[in-house]
Each structure stands twice: as structure tokens, then as C-alpha cells.
Design a protein around this motif. Sequence first.
Motif, PDB file in Angstrom:
ATOM      1  N   ASP A   5       0.825  -1.198   0.000  1.00  0.00           N
ATOM      2  CA  ASP A   5       0.000   0.000   0.000  1.00  0.00           C
ATOM      3  C   ASP A   5       0.860   1.248   0.000  1.00  0.00           C
ATOM      4  N   ASN A   6       0.518   2.186  -0.892  1.00  0.00           N
ATOM      5  CA  ASN A   6       1.035   3.546  -0.799  1.00  0.00           C
ATOM      6  C   ASN A   6       2.569   3.593  -0.752  1.00  0.00           C
ATOM      7  N   THR A  18       6.100   4.682  -1.955  1.00  0.00           N
ATOM      8  CA  THR A  18       6.792   5.661  -2.786  1.00  0.00           C
ATOM      9  C   THR A  18       8.279   5.634  -2.476  1.00  0.00           C
ATOM     10  N   ASP A  41       5.780   4.806  -7.206  1.00  0.00           N
ATOM     11  CA  ASP A  41       4.631   5.455  -6.579  1.00  0.00           C
ATOM     12  C   ASP A  41       3.428   4.526  -6.772  1.00  0.00           C
ATOM     13  N   ASP A  50       0.001   2.862  -5.352  1.00  0.00           N
ATOM     14  CA  ASP A  50      -1.058   3.063  -4.358  1.00  0.00           C
ATOM     15  C   ASP A  50      -1.421   1.761  -3.676  1.00  0.00           C
ATOM     16  N   HIS A  51      -1.689   0.750  -4.483  1.00  0.00           N
ATOM     17  CA  HIS A  51      -2.106  -0.515  -3.899  1.00  0.00           C
ATOM     18  C   HIS A  51      -1.854  -1.633  -4.903  1.00  0.00           C
ATOM     19  N   THR A 111       7.622   6.156   1.847  1.00  0.00           N
ATOM     20  CA  THR A 111       6.374   5.893   2.562  1.00  0.00           C
ATOM     21  C   THR A 111       5.911   4.500   2.178  1.00  0.00           C
ATOM     22  N   GLY A 112       4.907   4.004   2.909  1.00  0.00           N
ATOM     23  CA  GLY A 112       4.255   2.775   2.472  1.00  0.00           C
ATOM     24  C   GLY A 112       4.339   1.647   3.461  1.00  0.00           C
ATOM     25  N   TRP A 118       3.738  -2.788   3.572  1.00  0.00           N
ATOM     26  CA  TRP A 118       3.484  -3.981   2.790  1.00  0.00           C
ATOM     27  C   TRP A 118       3.555  -5.196   3.696  1.00  0.00           C
ATOM     28  N   ARG A 124       4.447   4.019 -11.638  1.00  0.00           N
ATOM     29  CA  ARG A 124       3.077   3.705 -11.240  1.00  0.00           C
ATOM     30  C   ARG A 124       2.612   2.408 -11.885  1.00  0.00           C
TER      31      ARG A 124
END
Lengths: 327, 299
Positions: free
Chosen positions: B32-33, B35, B45, B47-48, B82-83, B85, B252
Motif C-alpha cells: 500500500d502507498n 513511494t 509510486d 497506491d495498492h 512511505t508505504g 506492505w 506507477r
Amino acid sequence: MDWGAIFSNSVVWIVNPETIAYALATVGLAIHFGYTGLLNFGQAGFMALGAYGYAISILTFGFPWWAGILVGIAASVLFALILGIPTLRLRADYLAIATIALAEVVRLLFQTTTFDAVTGSADGLGGYHDSFRAANPIPKGTYGFGPFTYNETDWWVRIFGILLLALAVLITWLLMRSPWGRVVKGIREDEDAVRALGKNVFSYKMQALILGGVFGSLGGVVFAMPSAVIPAVYVPSLTFFLWTILLLGGAATIFGPVLGSVLFWVIMAFLSNLLPRMSEAGLLPFMSNQQANITRFILVGLALMLIVIFRPQGILGNKKELTFNAR
Amino acid sequence: MPADTNTTRSTGLHVGEVRPGVAKVDPILVADNITRSFGGLKAVDVDHVEIPRHAITALIGPNGAGKTTFFNLLTGFDKPDTGEWSFDGKSISGVPAFKTSRMGQVRTFQLTKALAMLSVLENMKLGAKAQKGENFFTAMLPWLWRKQDDEIEQKALKLLERFKLDTKQDDFAASLSGGQRKLLEMARALMSDPTLVMLDEPMAGVNPALTQSLLDHILGLKADGMTVLFVEHDMHMVRHISDWVIVMAEGRIVAEGPPDEVMKNPAVIDAYLGSHMDTDLGVVTGRIETVTAPKREKK
């Protein structure tokens, strides 16, 4: 020229305490560089800690000789931790820079007049031999044959040193044929690959750094045992003599450091006997006696270059295993 | 091109409409999220994303899409900005690489990392987990680890036989060819009995003769109950063996889905051939044809 004297002055170096001390420290360096791939250019610092740890704990704290050795070992473990925690995560070349700097810090701390009462500053330390000599099981007398004739004290230092060296070689041999040795050799080749296989690379590098450092400090102890502790000994050039020995014998070999040390010292002694005599006999007309004696260091440097170029695996190294592939 | 040998393609892996970040029926890896920036460049980057269990998932995308960086982040070889998992339901955010590997998530590298001056057999034995002899103190007492070491050796020999490297067991890994090193690296990863095998460009630099054998081995991993996630450039390889395809571009995830459908996705075409906002749809359709053309030839 007196060839008999040149010969006997040279062969005594086979079992001199300096030879044993250098071999011990080089076994440590073999663990660092030959097996784990750590570029340690500060082995002189570990030796200094062993020698000073031994001398200071006897002279200042009144410890028995064996406790002095333990203090030397403890000091080198601590030094390895201080050195390793910030630098083992870095690339090999940065470790090399840090080790040479920190070893100099150690030497200069022992040399500064600030701690003169304990370290003796530039004069060093001496007169700590009573405890070790009192433990000598050999009865008073002179033993041996030919050039290898020593009194009981000289033999005791040599035998003790050889026992320590044998122990270090045995430990290295046991470790390097075990799965532990497989992991550190893997780290030497590619630490990311070993990490991907679930091994804690940092921990293994630290263990190797400590073990090699302890052998270095034991080398320092053996170096200090027959004579005195003088800070000017533990300069970077000492480390580079150890490297010469390591590469001469074979970096990733068990007996390479021992063979390398014996050859190194015998050749050095041979040259230091031969060259001044040649100069006296007028065979080297372009240099003075003293210059001739110093020339041996130039020849050692030349030898190191020739080894690295033409036989990078050393005398005992496996031809296929060119271990001089530091990244 | 090798024939389509994948007769065991898994279907029905996702839940709901197929779109980037779609939920999976049984995900093994969830991120998730995430970066990661290098200076001003946002390399990853995401998101999910969910990776389906017991399937072969391909992570594709053009050069510089952030595939390998994403791989490094998921395996703990790099730290994201960030993020979060998780692997197998357990959070592995910020867990160092050697620990994620012990949990059963083993990876290989784009630039093969065979341990050159170790023999092929030693390379293999290094891969085994929880070895008693790897402890500093027990290492010096061979009778404590000898038996386990022999078992590991048997297992290694079996795997080497499967990967047709058994005749090379005593050679230095340095003497192997590029393709054989890829095989060795894959076999070595299997020594730890992983649940998720992550292969970074397993086909890069492998000669065509070995490609088919490598593809078969990857299918074999799935047959043995492992989950495979691999990074690949080549669309054709991907189509042959993968059950699910995730497409990355400029950091992405731009598309995902079953291989045949995802290849037709305009976002994928854009990713591979570059965005051409000023060209009309007809030209884009033409490109779809060029991409799918080899498949028609084959059938």
C-alpha cells in the motif's frame, strides 16, 4: 664475506617471536580479507591494543600475565565493535579508509604525553616480564642446537607463541570448513546474494572482524612478550608488512600466513646481513653501509608488487581461486 | 519463439472489475502507498497492489519504469519513503532483507549473483535455512552439524540434477555460463523452501536455447506449490508463462490483468511506445495490431 654468520643470522628468524607475532596477526588478516573480504588496513591497531592491554594491565593494575592477555583480547573486541558498527554497512573501500585512520588514532593515543603515567608515551613500556617468566615450566639452562640455542626464557616465549599460533590456525581451519566459513566466503563474493539467502550479513562481518582482531591482538601480545612495547612499532607500515606476508603466503589459505611470515622474516634478515657486508666488501660502491641496509625495504616493496602482478593467489593459494578480487 | 507450453494457466485470481490495484482472491503479498524518490525523480509510486498466491505474476514495463526498484523495496534491499506492505498476512514494512528471506520470500537478481569463487555445490548449500553450523561456536564442533550438512547436500544434489547442473557441482561458479548461473541462482533460492520466489529478469542475457528450459523451470516452481513474481521486459515470454500481469510505467502501476487482456490495454501500449497525446486513436489501434500480430502467426 662470512657466509656462515649470514646464514645462521637468517635462519634463526624461522622461530623468532617477531615471526610468530606477525604470523598470528596475519592469520587474523586472512580471516578479514582472504575469507570475508574485509579490507582491513588497521591490523597494527589491533596489535597495539594487544601489546598495550597486556603491558598496562600488568604494570598499572598488577594483573597476572594471563589476565593481561585477556585484557588485550577484550580491548581488541571492543575496538572491533567501535570500528565495525559504523563502517561494516559501508562498501569495502570505505572500511579500508576507516581502519587505517582508527589504527592511527589508537597509536597516537598511546603515544601522547597526556597519558604518560600509564602508557609511557613515546618511550613505551617495559619491565612487565616477571609474571610471565615466573610461569615458565622450563628449568633454567640453555637448550637447542646450532643457531637455535636459547635460554629457558627465550624458549618459553617461543613455545607459548607457537602454541597460540597453532590454536589460531586450528580455529581458522575448523571455521573455514564449516557452514560458518561458507557464509563468510559467500559474503566475500557478493554480500547482497548472501543477504537474499537469509543470512545476517552484518553479524557475520562483525564476527569475522572480531575474530581476526583478536588474533591481531594476540600477535601484539607475543610481540611484546620478549621485549618492550614501543608506540613507533605500530605504524601503518607494520600493517603493510602484514599484507605483504598475507599475499606472499596466500590470502585465503590456512598456512599461507605462517609460511609467508617465515619467508618474509628470513629474507629480511638475510638481506639485512648480506647487503651491508656486500657494501663493506665494495660490491655496492654507490651506497653507504646504512643505505645498503635500508635497501631491503625497497626490495620488499618490489617483491609485493611482483607477487600481486604474477601470483595474486600467493604461494599456497589455489591457482583458480584468484582471491585478489576485492570490490 | 518457444511454443505455448503453459497448460496450467490459473484464472479467476481477482475480485471484481479488473483495474490497477484490483483485489485478489488469495493475495500473498499486499503493498500500500509505496513511494521512493531518488532526488527529484519519483521512481516508485504505487497506491495498492496485491500479488495472487499459487500463481505466476509478471511485473512488466519499459526501462526505467521502477520495476527493479519496487522489487528491492518489497524484499527489504531498499527502504521506501512511505508505504506499508505485508507478506503472507504479516507486515514486513522495514524488515531487513535477510529476515524477509527467512520468512519464505526469496529473490534473485537482474545481474546474476553467483558466488564466483565458491563451488556450485557450496553455492547451493549456502541457500539452506537454519543451519546449525552457521553459528560461530557450533561451527567449530563439526559433530554438531555434520548430519544436517549431509542432508542439505543430498537436497542440493537433487536440485542440481533437476536443473541439469549436477555434472558441474565441484566447479567454481565462476566457470559457469551466464545462463547456467541464472539456473544456479534459481536453484540456490529453492534450497530455502520458499513460498514466494521473486525473479528479477530471469531471462536477461540467457541464450535462446536455455530460455525454454528456464521457462519450464519457472512453471515447475508453480507446479510445486510456490508463488512466483518475476520482472521481465519481453512481452512474449510474459504471455507464455504468466497467469497475471502487472504493468508499471514511470513508477506507477498503469494496468494489470490476465496476460492476453492486458496486452490490449491502451495504457500498456502507451507505456511501451510512449504517450502520444496529439495522435489520434486510429494510430493507437494500429499499434495494438503490431503488438498482437506475433500471436496470430503462431496459432
